[in-house]
Scaffold this motif. Sequence first.
Motif, PDB file in Angstrom:
ATOM      1  N   ARG A   1      20.326 -52.507 104.046  1.00  0.00           N
ATOM      2  CA  ARG A   1      20.573 -52.203 102.297  1.00  0.00           C
ATOM      3  C   ARG A   1      21.574 -53.499 102.707  1.00  0.00           C
ATOM      4  O   ARG A   1      21.803 -54.774 100.996  1.00  0.00           O
ATOM      5  CB  ARG A   1      21.655 -51.378 101.631  1.00  0.00           C
ATOM      6  CG  ARG A   1      20.102 -50.211 101.297  1.00  0.00           C
ATOM      7  CD  ARG A   1      20.724 -48.950 100.960  1.00  0.00           C
ATOM      8  NE  ARG A   1      20.266 -48.371 100.703  1.00  0.00           N
ATOM      9  CZ  ARG A   1      20.087 -47.011  99.883  1.00  0.00           C
ATOM     10  NH1 ARG A   1      22.112 -46.764  99.834  1.00  0.00           N
ATOM     11  NH2 ARG A   1      19.383 -45.659  99.595  1.00  0.00           N
ATOM     12  N   SER A   2      22.927 -54.280 102.726  1.00  0.00           N
ATOM     13  CA  SER A   2      23.557 -55.309 102.910  1.00  0.00           C
ATOM     14  C   SER A   2      22.571 -56.614 103.982  1.00  0.00           C
ATOM     15  O   SER A   2      23.616 -57.709 103.231  1.00  0.00           O
ATOM     16  CB  SER A   2      24.850 -54.882 104.232  1.00  0.00           C
ATOM     17  OG  SER A   2      23.825 -54.851 105.929  1.00  0.00           O
TER      18      SER A   2
ATOM     19  N   GLU B   1      14.237 -48.507  99.073  1.00  0.00           N
ATOM     20  CA  GLU B   1      15.901 -48.556  98.900  1.00  0.00           C
ATOM     21  C   GLU B   1      15.999 -49.454  99.556  1.00  0.00           C
ATOM     22  O   GLU B   1      17.194 -49.431 100.087  1.00  0.00           O
ATOM     23  CB  GLU B   1      16.546 -47.521  98.564  1.00  0.00           C
ATOM     24  CG  GLU B   1      15.349 -46.866  97.199  1.00  0.00           C
ATOM     25  CD  GLU B   1      16.373 -45.908  96.540  1.00  0.00           C
ATOM     26  OE1 GLU B   1      17.247 -45.027  97.188  1.00  0.00           O
ATOM     27  OE2 GLU B   1      16.162 -44.687  95.701  1.00  0.00           O
ATOM     28  N   TYR B   2      15.691 -50.028 100.630  1.00  0.00           N
ATOM     29  CA  TYR B   2      16.118 -50.879 101.583  1.00  0.00           C
ATOM     30  C   TYR B   2      16.339 -52.346 101.201  1.00  0.00           C
ATOM     31  O   TYR B   2      18.249 -52.402 102.129  1.00  0.00           O
ATOM     32  CB  TYR B   2      14.942 -51.582 102.992  1.00  0.00           C
ATOM     33  CG  TYR B   2      14.654 -49.896 103.812  1.00  0.00           C
ATOM     34  CD1 TYR B   2      14.843 -48.312 102.815  1.00  0.00           C
ATOM     35  CD2 TYR B   2      13.275 -50.159 104.150  1.00  0.00           C
ATOM     36  CE1 TYR B   2      14.863 -46.829 103.893  1.00  0.00           C
ATOM     37  CE2 TYR B   2      12.519 -48.867 104.634  1.00  0.00           C
ATOM     38  CZ  TYR B   2      13.158 -47.484 104.418  1.00  0.00           C
ATOM     39  OH  TYR B   2      12.074 -45.931 105.205  1.00  0.00           O
ATOM     40  N   TYR B   3      15.998 -52.834 101.191  1.00  0.00           N
ATOM     41  CA  TYR B   3      16.104 -54.608 100.610  1.00  0.00           C
ATOM     42  C   TYR B   3      17.106 -54.578  99.735  1.00  0.00           C
ATOM     43  O   TYR B   3      16.477 -55.948  99.105  1.00  0.00           O
ATOM     44  CB  TYR B   3      14.583 -54.458 100.739  1.00  0.00           C
ATOM     45  CG  TYR B   3      13.983 -54.756 101.819  1.00  0.00           C
ATOM     46  CD1 TYR B   3      14.456 -54.394 103.631  1.00  0.00           C
ATOM     47  CD2 TYR B   3      12.814 -54.244 101.612  1.00  0.00           C
ATOM     48  CE1 TYR B   3      13.552 -53.321 103.744  1.00  0.00           C
ATOM     49  CE2 TYR B   3      11.875 -53.572 102.087  1.00  0.00           C
ATOM     50  CZ  TYR B   3      12.239 -52.957 103.791  1.00  0.00           C
ATOM     51  OH  TYR B   3      11.356 -52.488 104.864  1.00  0.00           O
ATOM     52  N   TYR B   4      18.074 -54.392  99.277  1.00  0.00           N
ATOM     53  CA  TYR B   4      18.795 -54.607  98.119  1.00  0.00           C
ATOM     54  C   TYR B   4      19.387 -56.077  98.284  1.00  0.00           C
ATOM     55  O   TYR B   4      18.939 -56.919  97.596  1.00  0.00           O
ATOM     56  CB  TYR B   4      20.012 -53.924  97.655  1.00  0.00           C
ATOM     57  CG  TYR B   4      19.997 -52.108  97.427  1.00  0.00           C
ATOM     58  CD1 TYR B   4      18.776 -52.058  97.008  1.00  0.00           C
ATOM     59  CD2 TYR B   4      20.225 -51.199  98.015  1.00  0.00           C
ATOM     60  CE1 TYR B   4      18.018 -50.308  96.742  1.00  0.00           C
ATOM     61  CE2 TYR B   4      20.352 -49.447  97.373  1.00  0.00           C
ATOM     62  CZ  TYR B   4      19.107 -49.777  96.514  1.00  0.00           C
ATOM     63  OH  TYR B   4      18.898 -48.653  95.931  1.00  0.00           O
ATOM     64  N   ASN B   5      20.192 -55.906  98.865  1.00  0.00           N
ATOM     65  CA  ASN B   5      20.495 -57.773  99.568  1.00  0.00           C
ATOM     66  C   ASN B   5      19.651 -58.543 100.284  1.00  0.00           C
ATOM     67  O   ASN B   5      19.399 -57.653 100.869  1.00  0.00           O
ATOM     68  CB  ASN B   5      22.187 -57.369 100.033  1.00  0.00           C
ATOM     69  CG  ASN B   5      22.897 -59.163 100.028  1.00  0.00           C
ATOM     70  OD1 ASN B   5      22.791 -59.907  98.731  1.00  0.00           O
ATOM     71  ND2 ASN B   5      23.224 -59.309 101.044  1.00  0.00           N
ATOM     72  N   ASN B   6      19.317 -59.613  99.321  1.00  0.00           N
ATOM     73  CA  ASN B   6      17.907 -60.434 100.589  1.00  0.00           C
ATOM     74  C   ASN B   6      18.147 -61.825 100.400  1.00  0.00           C
ATOM     75  O   ASN B   6      19.104 -62.372  99.203  1.00  0.00           O
ATOM     76  CB  ASN B   6      16.726 -59.842  99.848  1.00  0.00           C
ATOM     77  CG  ASN B   6      16.547 -60.442  98.159  1.00  0.00           C
ATOM     78  OD1 ASN B   6      16.510 -61.612  97.824  1.00  0.00           O
ATOM     79  ND2 ASN B   6      16.860 -59.177  97.648  1.00  0.00           N
TER      80      ASN B   6
END
Length: 516
Positions: A67-68, A504-509
């Motif tokens: 997620r980071s 819900e994996y790709y929060y910060n992109n």
Amino acid sequence: MKKSYKHLINWFCMALCIIALVGCSTNKDGQSNSENKDTSAKTATLAFPWSPSGLDPHSGDSWEIMRSGTAETLIKLNEDLTPGPWLAKSWKQVNDTTWLFQLQENVTFHNGKALDAAAVMNSLQRAIDKNQGTKNLLKIRAMEVVSENELKIETTEINAALISNLANPGTIIVDVESLDNEVSYPAFTGAYAIKEFNLDESLIVKQYEGYWGEKTKLDEVTIKFIPDGITRLMALQSGDVDGATDISVDNIEVLEKGDRFDVLTAKSLRTHMVMYNMESPLFKQLAVRKAVDALIPRQEIVDSVMKGKGTSAVGPFSPVVPFGQVNKEQEELSIEQLMQQDGWRKNTDAMWEKDGTVFEATFLTFPQRPELTVMAEVIQSKLLEQGMKVNIRQVENIDDALVNEEWDLAMYSMLTAHTGSPYFFLEIFYKSNSSSNMNHFASQKVDSMINELHQITDTEKSTELAIQIQEEIEKAVPHSYVVYPDTVFAVNKELEGFKALPIEYYYNNANINRTY
């Protein structure tokens, strides 16, 4: 006049000394203060509820690392949950158990080392060795470096879900040697690189200039770990953070009143549920589990607790996915008949009692998802009306508590179809030998059906069998599925590109940007 002249000379010398001292002051990295402060840098701060205990991508913290925005897997799930290329630009199935992956070219780890087939093989092997769940999902028998950018993977059996399972954060690709370096952070391949990690507080990531894909629009992102929902809301309102995940539905109206924030929602693949400890004296018997399950007011919870931002649950999977299309059979026996089956009788206080002991259960919940505690309170009230006393206890780490503490039932929340298939959740929650089977459900028939599911490549047939497995599991009522919640995020309107997605994996992109 001389006194005045000397006085001016003294002040001038003192000023020079101060300037020299300021110019020489440095931070802990040896940079001068003036050099360290880049006023032109574009930054943002996000608030996430979960704090990783470390940065090992093949541990239980893999989701937080993903997620980071710092890490990548071979496969990436698209918004419609279909698998697409990421570090693997293409793949083909050679035979039932053999796959050939073509890797992206010109990819480097954050330490500058080139990503090649050998590095990917070493990372996947470590993931398998470190995590039994990952080993069970991938079912890899052997790997072979075919060329610099080609990797062959052979599975122990037909594994129809291999491609989608390679999107699991537990398969993050890392330079394995960097994990042994105590003076630097792990070297991943993502658009952001780790700058600083403060346990239980924050993770600061910076743009990786050598990234192989689209460069980030921000220079730096600070991710603050704030487990309490109210505190996350206050941080957003005060401007301490620019965006926050897992906003309580109770706070939507507050945020939408002004014009500072956007509230983002999406149908999720998550299920909020009640877990029963099947080794607890209270819940060993099926009849008692059935009684409690029948008393859970699902639609009331959707309407009052979720404010309509969700759907009543009938099984582990949301109807968003085809294998979530199951029907829940209504219990034919009354609550009284079910409880009496297990020897419970109402005492003079209208409480259920057995062998001189009143029914009293410990109900665990946790703060990271505040709506779960409210749900627990609603369920507690309904059970008390029927003569069952339940004591709610909030714990900081629900997974640790389920393993190490005494409990009877617990609120839990799980992204049940996070690879776009039913395999993962069924494998880890219901296989008898799974370490994640925390309520001790065991069924040889279910084990056999899950094993069969792994080998079915026909989508329609696998969907049909997945539904049959759920129906078989439901006969034992190991869980009560309560609601499929909508995902709710909130961001300052200056922040663009931050999306609420089912996955819900790709929060910060790389697409997140801040306008001023």
